[in-house]
Design a protein around this motif. Sequence first.
Motif, PDB file in Angstrom:
ATOM      1  N   ALA A  87      25.430  32.565  39.235  1.00  0.00           N
ATOM      2  CA  ALA A  87      25.673  33.500  40.534  1.00  0.00           C
ATOM      3  C   ALA A  87      26.045  32.316  41.119  1.00  0.00           C
ATOM      4  CB  ALA A  87      24.003  33.114  40.768  1.00  0.00           C
ATOM      5  N   VAL A  88      25.769  30.942  41.300  1.00  0.00           N
ATOM      6  CA  VAL A  88      26.686  29.850  41.939  1.00  0.00           C
ATOM      7  C   VAL A  88      28.361  29.721  41.974  1.00  0.00           C
ATOM      8  CG1 VAL A  88      26.603  27.439  42.485  1.00  0.00           C
ATOM      9  CG2 VAL A  88      24.628  28.433  42.262  1.00  0.00           C
ATOM     10  N   THR A  89      28.947  29.871  40.428  1.00  0.00           N
ATOM     11  CA  THR A  89      30.149  29.853  40.286  1.00  0.00           C
ATOM     12  C   THR A  89      30.643  31.513  41.226  1.00  0.00           C
ATOM     13  OG1 THR A  89      29.606  29.004  38.145  1.00  0.00           O
ATOM     14  CG2 THR A  89      32.096  29.720  38.614  1.00  0.00           C
ATOM     15  N   ASP A  90      29.882  32.574  40.399  1.00  0.00           N
ATOM     16  CA  ASP A  90      30.232  34.039  41.345  1.00  0.00           C
ATOM     17  C   ASP A  90      30.869  33.699  42.105  1.00  0.00           C
ATOM     18  OD1 ASP A  90      30.712  35.061  38.707  1.00  0.00           O
ATOM     19  OD2 ASP A  90      28.029  36.097  39.116  1.00  0.00           O
ATOM     20  N   THR A  91      29.836  32.872  43.588  1.00  0.00           N
ATOM     21  CA  THR A  91      29.891  32.432  44.451  1.00  0.00           C
ATOM     22  C   THR A  91      31.498  32.119  45.751  1.00  0.00           C
ATOM     23  OG1 THR A  91      27.655  32.790  44.878  1.00  0.00           O
ATOM     24  CG2 THR A  91      28.566  32.079  46.922  1.00  0.00           C
ATOM     25  N   LEU A  92      31.294  31.190  44.608  1.00  0.00           N
ATOM     26  CA  LEU A  92      32.712  29.400  44.816  1.00  0.00           C
ATOM     27  C   LEU A  92      33.761  31.116  44.595  1.00  0.00           C
ATOM     28  CD1 LEU A  92      31.993  27.019  42.846  1.00  0.00           C
ATOM     29  CD2 LEU A  92      31.407  27.654  45.164  1.00  0.00           C
ATOM     30  N   ALA A  93      33.777  32.055  43.846  1.00  0.00           N
ATOM     31  CA  ALA A  93      35.421  32.884  43.234  1.00  0.00           C
ATOM     32  C   ALA A  93      35.737  34.007  43.750  1.00  0.00           C
ATOM     33  CB  ALA A  93      34.952  32.748  41.826  1.00  0.00           C
ATOM     34  N   LEU A  94      34.215  34.172  45.564  1.00  0.00           N
ATOM     35  CA  LEU A  94      34.314  35.964  45.563  1.00  0.00           C
ATOM     36  C   LEU A  94      35.718  36.144  46.126  1.00  0.00           C
ATOM     37  CD1 LEU A  94      31.344  35.913  48.050  1.00  0.00           C
ATOM     38  CD2 LEU A  94      32.096  37.387  46.077  1.00  0.00           C
ATOM     39  N   PRO A  95      36.678  34.731  46.899  1.00  0.00           N
ATOM     40  CA  PRO A  95      37.502  35.675  47.543  1.00  0.00           C
ATOM     41  C   PRO A  95      38.540  35.992  46.396  1.00  0.00           C
ATOM     42  CG  PRO A  95      36.980  32.887  48.388  1.00  0.00           C
ATOM     43  CD  PRO A  95      35.643  33.653  47.397  1.00  0.00           C
ATOM     44  N   TYR A  96      38.633  35.242  45.795  1.00  0.00           N
ATOM     45  CA  TYR A  96      39.701  36.204  44.314  1.00  0.00           C
ATOM     46  C   TYR A  96      38.851  36.746  43.657  1.00  0.00           C
ATOM     47  CZ  TYR A  96      41.804  35.394  39.948  1.00  0.00           C
ATOM     48  OH  TYR A  96      42.568  36.657  38.761  1.00  0.00           O
ATOM     49  N   THR A  97      37.826  37.182  43.144  1.00  0.00           N
ATOM     50  CA  THR A  97      37.233  38.394  42.618  1.00  0.00           C
ATOM     51  C   THR A  97      36.814  39.567  43.951  1.00  0.00           C
ATOM     52  OG1 THR A  97      34.993  37.762  43.303  1.00  0.00           O
ATOM     53  CG2 THR A  97      35.737  36.945  40.919  1.00  0.00           C
ATOM     54  N   VAL A  98      36.849  39.383  45.358  1.00  0.00           N
ATOM     55  CA  VAL A  98      36.818  40.453  45.877  1.00  0.00           C
ATOM     56  C   VAL A  98      38.779  40.846  45.874  1.00  0.00           C
ATOM     57  CG1 VAL A  98      37.182  41.739  48.328  1.00  0.00           C
ATOM     58  CG2 VAL A  98      35.376  39.598  47.516  1.00  0.00           C
ATOM     59  N   THR A  99      39.502  40.498  45.870  1.00  0.00           N
ATOM     60  CA  THR A  99      40.557  40.828  45.862  1.00  0.00           C
ATOM     61  C   THR A  99      41.251  41.589  44.646  1.00  0.00           C
ATOM     62  OG1 THR A  99      41.430  38.694  47.580  1.00  0.00           O
ATOM     63  CG2 THR A  99      43.045  40.408  46.502  1.00  0.00           C
ATOM     64  N   ARG A 100      41.009  41.270  43.731  1.00  0.00           N
ATOM     65  CA  ARG A 100      41.099  41.785  41.963  1.00  0.00           C
ATOM     66  C   ARG A 100      40.447  42.764  41.858  1.00  0.00           C
ATOM     67  NH1 ARG A 100      43.216  38.230  37.500  1.00  0.00           N
ATOM     68  NH2 ARG A 100      43.093  40.392  36.764  1.00  0.00           N
ATOM     69  N   GLN A 101      39.357  42.821  43.154  1.00  0.00           N
ATOM     70  CA  GLN A 101      37.859  44.726  42.312  1.00  0.00           C
ATOM     71  C   GLN A 101      39.111  45.510  43.722  1.00  0.00           C
ATOM     72  OE1 GLN A 101      35.269  44.660  41.117  1.00  0.00           O
ATOM     73  NE2 GLN A 101      35.527  46.605  41.595  1.00  0.00           N
ATOM     74  N   ILE A 102      39.485  45.141  44.389  1.00  0.00           N
ATOM     75  CA  ILE A 102      40.208  46.490  45.225  1.00  0.00           C
ATOM     76  C   ILE A 102      41.531  46.767  45.047  1.00  0.00           C
ATOM     77  CG2 ILE A 102      42.085  46.550  47.789  1.00  0.00           C
ATOM     78  CD1 ILE A 102      39.515  44.583  48.503  1.00  0.00           C
ATOM     79  N   GLN A 103      42.322  45.489  43.785  1.00  0.00           N
ATOM     80  CA  GLN A 103      43.498  45.532  42.838  1.00  0.00           C
ATOM     81  C   GLN A 103      43.101  46.777  42.248  1.00  0.00           C
ATOM     82  OE1 GLN A 103      45.712  42.100  42.775  1.00  0.00           O
ATOM     83  NE2 GLN A 103      46.642  42.131  45.639  1.00  0.00           N
ATOM     84  N   GLU A 104      42.779  45.983  41.282  1.00  0.00           N
ATOM     85  CA  GLU A 104      41.933  46.745  40.228  1.00  0.00           C
ATOM     86  C   GLU A 104      41.116  47.595  39.354  1.00  0.00           C
ATOM     87  OE1 GLU A 104      43.956  43.670  37.346  1.00  0.00           O
ATOM     88  OE2 GLU A 104      45.054  42.686  38.447  1.00  0.00           O
ATOM     89  N   GLY A 105      40.077  47.059  40.067  1.00  0.00           N
ATOM     90  CA  GLY A 105      39.240  47.851  39.690  1.00  0.00           C
ATOM     91  C   GLY A 105      38.116  47.177  38.987  1.00  0.00           C
ATOM     92  N   SER A 106      37.188  47.794  38.484  1.00  0.00           N
ATOM     93  CA  SER A 106      36.448  46.926  38.076  1.00  0.00           C
ATOM     94  C   SER A 106      36.469  46.707  35.776  1.00  0.00           C
ATOM     95  CB  SER A 106      35.023  48.091  38.015  1.00  0.00           C
ATOM     96  OG  SER A 106      34.187  48.127  38.341  1.00  0.00           O
ATOM     97  N   LEU A 107      35.586  46.177  35.423  1.00  0.00           N
ATOM     98  CA  LEU A 107      36.649  45.560  34.089  1.00  0.00           C
ATOM     99  C   LEU A 107      35.741  46.847  33.403  1.00  0.00           C
ATOM    100  CD1 LEU A 107      35.601  41.313  34.482  1.00  0.00           C
ATOM    101  CD2 LEU A 107      38.186  42.670  34.603  1.00  0.00           C
TER     102      LEU A 107
END
Length: 111
Positions: A87-107
């Motif tokens: 959860a801590v690591t996911d929070t630090l990665a939010l700018p990257y993962t939000v962008t990827r979610q918008i561009q490519e969707g879920s895994l």
Amino acid sequence: MRVPIKTLSLFTLLAVLTGCGTMQTLEPEKGKVAISFNDKKSYCQSIPRIYSGTAHNFCQLYGEPTQSGFSTAMYFSFWASDTVLCAVTDTLALPYTVTRQIQEGSLKVVH
């Protein structure tokens, strides 16, 4: 005995980088990730890229039941601490993962 903060920080960093679901889901091959526990497949079909490490850990619990009670109890304590670190690591990665979610969707979860 007091543990120096540098030692504690290094241990936490190593734990996050080696076992955390976030590291397995940030750059999966072809947008697909395998999730299993004790060779039992997860029932999850997909997970969001946002907080993907935490979702990965919860999907490990959402699958066929296992018969090994002792190993499951020990695994749960590791799982709980790993989920907090994810959860801590996911929070630090939010700018990257939000962008990827918008561009490519879920895994997609492969079985």
